[in-house]
Design a protein around this motif. Structure first.
Motif, PDB file in Angstrom:
ATOM      1  N   GLY A   8     -27.306  48.913 -26.861  1.00 30.45           N
ATOM      2  CA  GLY A   8     -28.105  48.751 -28.065  1.00 30.45           C
ATOM      3  C   GLY A   8     -27.288  48.218 -29.234  1.00 30.45           C
ATOM      4  N   ARG A   9     -26.099  48.756 -29.413  1.00 31.30           N
ATOM      5  CA  ARG A   9     -25.238  48.277 -30.489  1.00 31.30           C
ATOM      6  C   ARG A   9     -24.731  46.861 -30.204  1.00 31.30           C
ATOM      7  N   LEU A  10     -24.429  46.605 -28.947  1.00 30.46           N
ATOM      8  CA  LEU A  10     -24.014  45.251 -28.567  1.00 30.46           C
ATOM      9  C   LEU A  10     -25.128  44.254 -28.855  1.00 30.46           C
ATOM     10  N   LYS A  11     -26.364  44.679 -28.593  1.00 29.61           N
ATOM     11  CA  LYS A  11     -27.522  43.823 -28.832  1.00 29.61           C
ATOM     12  C   LYS A  11     -27.671  43.512 -30.322  1.00 29.61           C
ATOM     13  N   ALA A  12     -27.471  44.501 -31.163  1.00 27.00           N
ATOM     14  CA  ALA A  12     -27.580  44.292 -32.608  1.00 27.00           C
ATOM     15  C   ALA A  12     -26.511  43.312 -33.087  1.00 27.00           C
ATOM     16  N   TYR A  13     -25.288  43.464 -32.555  1.00 33.93           N
ATOM     17  CA  TYR A  13     -24.199  42.546 -32.906  1.00 33.93           C
ATOM     18  C   TYR A  13     -24.542  41.136 -32.429  1.00 33.93           C
ATOM     19  N   ALA A  14     -25.041  41.037 -31.191  1.00 26.80           N
ATOM     20  CA  ALA A  14     -25.405  39.739 -30.622  1.00 26.80           C
ATOM     21  C   ALA A  14     -26.484  39.058 -31.465  1.00 26.80           C
ATOM     22  N   ASP A  15     -27.478  39.806 -31.859  1.00 29.76           N
ATOM     23  CA  ASP A  15     -28.568  39.247 -32.666  1.00 29.76           C
ATOM     24  C   ASP A  15     -28.063  38.749 -34.021  1.00 29.76           C
ATOM     25  N   ALA A  16     -27.077  39.469 -34.579  1.00 31.15           N
ATOM     26  CA  ALA A  16     -26.547  39.099 -35.887  1.00 31.15           C
ATOM     27  C   ALA A  16     -25.849  37.743 -35.863  1.00 31.15           C
ATOM     28  N   TYR A  17     -25.260  37.380 -34.709  1.00 31.09           N
ATOM     29  CA  TYR A  17     -24.503  36.129 -34.630  1.00 31.09           C
ATOM     30  C   TYR A  17     -25.161  35.077 -33.738  1.00 31.09           C
ATOM     31  N   GLY A  18     -26.282  35.412 -33.150  1.00 33.17           N
ATOM     32  CA  GLY A  18     -26.982  34.431 -32.342  1.00 33.17           C
ATOM     33  C   GLY A  18     -26.476  34.309 -30.925  1.00 33.17           C
ATOM     34  N   ALA A  19     -25.917  35.386 -30.383  1.00 36.16           N
ATOM     35  CA  ALA A  19     -25.468  35.389 -28.988  1.00 36.16           C
ATOM     36  C   ALA A  19     -26.676  35.645 -28.094  1.00 36.16           C
ATOM     37  N   ASP A  20     -27.030  34.675 -27.260  1.00 35.01           N
ATOM     38  CA  ASP A  20     -28.302  34.732 -26.528  1.00 35.01           C
ATOM     39  C   ASP A  20     -28.266  35.514 -25.219  1.00 35.01           C
ATOM     40  N   GLY A  21     -27.082  35.976 -24.800  1.00 33.78           N
ATOM     41  CA  GLY A  21     -27.002  36.750 -23.562  1.00 33.78           C
ATOM     42  C   GLY A  21     -26.861  35.891 -22.322  1.00 33.78           C
TER      43      GLY A  21
END
Length: 204
Positions: free
Chosen positions: A123-136
């Motif tokens: 969940g925290r990784l997802k929030a960080y990813a969303d903040a910088y545009g990391a699409d997974g």
């Protein structure tokens, strides 16, 4: 007169010895800091990386070997970090935007790895990813699933992580590139995302 010549000779000898020590201690004047010396040593003798199980922001399990045959940019972050990790995130964003879009995912990918395996849940990784545009897909944010596997991975990259006494960590930061063979091929400062991206483009 003899005393003066002797003093000059001793001074010259001390200078030569000092230069010799400096040469040896700085890898022939190429490394004037511990961080530079780390990078020089890693690139002279690229290491095979340990097999570690990673979990990304979407809860998917994978390992670094999944990227064999592609170039992979790697950075080390933790989601509660408000200083250098923000710079790293922005650097990766610039690299992603600079590299040809058709190469992303297919020939080149980005991976942010957390050094805080316990606190950085998906969940925290997802929030960080969303903040910088990391699409997974083209850019994943992940943690090492087994905490015991983190140190060997950090050691392979020459990353030192020290608790800061305030619940966070101090760690050295750089942008690393793994070649298609899975070994370290390039290390750049976090304030050099465009030169890093341009080097990638030469190898695509």
């Amino acid at each position: 007169m003899k005393l003066a010549r002797r003093s000059v000779a001793i001074g010259a000898l001390v200078t030569v010895l000092g230069i010799g020590v400096l040469w040896q201690g700085t890898d022939g004047f190429t490394a004037f800091t511990a961080e530079t010396a780390r990078r020089e040593a890693l690139l002279r003798a690229p290491r095979s990386l340990p097999v570690v199980v990673l979990e990304d922001q979407d809860g998917r399990i994978f390992d670094l070997q999944d990227y064999q045959g592609r170039l992979l940019a790697v950075e080390f972050i933790y989601t509660r970090c408000s200083a250098v990790c923000s710079t790293l995130g922005m650097a990766f964003k610039q690299i992603r935007d600079h590299v040809p879009q058709q190469a992303l995912g297919r020939d080149f990918a980005l991976l942010s790895i957390s050094v805080d395996t316990e606190a950085d849940t998906p969940g925290r990784l997802k929030a960080y990813a969303d903040a910088y545009g990391a699409d997974g897909k083209r850019w994943r944010v992940a943690r090492v699933r087994n905490t015991a596997e983190l140190k060997p991975l950090l050691d392979a990259f020459g990353i030192v992580v020290i608790p800061d006494g305030l619940g966070g960590f101090e760690h050295n930061a750089a942008i690393h590139l793994l070649g298609r063979d899975g070994k370290l091929a390039l290390i750049r400062d976090i304030n050099e995302p465009i030169p890093f991206a341009e080097k990638i483009m030469q190898w695509l």
